[in-house]
Design a protein around this motif. Structure first.
Motif, short mmCIF file in Angstrom:
data_model
loop_
_atom_site.label_atom_id
_atom_site.label_comp_id
_atom_site.label_asym_id
_atom_site.label_seq_id
_atom_site.Cartn_x
_atom_site.Cartn_y
_atom_site.Cartn_z
N GLN A 98 -9.48 4.40 -3.02
CA GLN A 98 -8.00 4.63 -2.51
C GLN A 98 -7.71 3.82 -1.33
O GLN A 98 -6.65 3.30 -1.20
CB GLN A 98 -7.72 5.97 -2.26
N ASN A 102 -4.85 0.61 -1.05
CA ASN A 102 -3.88 0.51 -0.08
C ASN A 102 -3.99 -0.78 0.66
O ASN A 102 -2.75 -1.29 0.95
CB ASN A 102 -3.82 1.90 0.71
N HIS A 105 -2.58 -3.85 -1.21
CA HIS A 105 -1.06 -3.77 -1.03
C HIS A 105 -0.57 -4.20 0.27
O HIS A 105 0.58 -4.80 0.09
CB HIS A 105 -0.36 -2.48 -1.29
N TYR A 122 -7.15 -0.05 8.32
CA TYR A 122 -8.07 0.53 7.05
C TYR A 122 -9.54 0.49 7.41
O TYR A 122 -10.20 1.24 7.06
CB TYR A 122 -7.85 -0.30 6.00
#
Length: 160
Positions: A98, A102, A105, A122
């Motif tokens: 996940q 993200n 994107h 991240y």
């Protein structure tokens, strides 16, 4: 008895493999930041370069991404969609997947400084997920092994 014990050991080994994946993902995010900062590589070149490194040969999503890049009919598809597809068919733990989803994107939509900031964000999230997984790993690893041995011993006693 051996089958039950083997199952417990196998499950503990799977957790160990996921720990290694988290460690490789953290190194991958650091390398992405370094290549973007100092070489300014476009994302497709960056992922192709990293997919070829032996450090990341167990990261199957990079191999999936490389294979999708080499398909002739997919050259017009945005990298975001190819990233998503590569993650769908990987063995990466769910929470890490996940985080990477993200990240996919966000990457490539800003200038170099924006991409570095996104990678740092991240990377921090991945580090937090890794630490939580390590805590669970320490508990579950011993539990799986103990349950395997105890279940095997119980079956042996029942069959005697």
């Amino acid at each position: 008895m051996a089958a039950c014990a083997g199952t417990g050991v196998y499950l503990a080994m799977r957790l160990t493999e996921q720990i290694r994946i988290y460690q490789k993902l953290l190194a991958f995010l650091q390398d992405c930041a370094v290549y973007i900062r100092y070489q300014g590589l476009p994302l497709q070149e960056l992922f192709g370069l990293l997919a070829g490194q032996s450090d990341y040969e167990n990261l199957d999503f990079l191999e999936n991404l490389k294979n999708l890049e080499s398909c002739a009919g997919l050259s017009g598809i945005p990298i975001e969609s190819r990233w998503e597809s590569a993650l769908e068919h990987s063995r990466i733990p769910t929470e890490a997947r996940q985080i990477l989803r993200n990240l996919g994107h966000e990457l490539g939509k800003t200038d170099t400084q924006g991409q570095l900031a996104v990678l740092e964000l991240y990377q921090t999230q991945m580090q937090t997920a890794y630490e939580q997984f390590r805590e669970d790993y320490q508990k579950k690893s011993r539990l799986y092994q103990s349950l395997g041995w105890l279940g095997g011993a119980m079956l042996a006693i029942l069959f005697i």
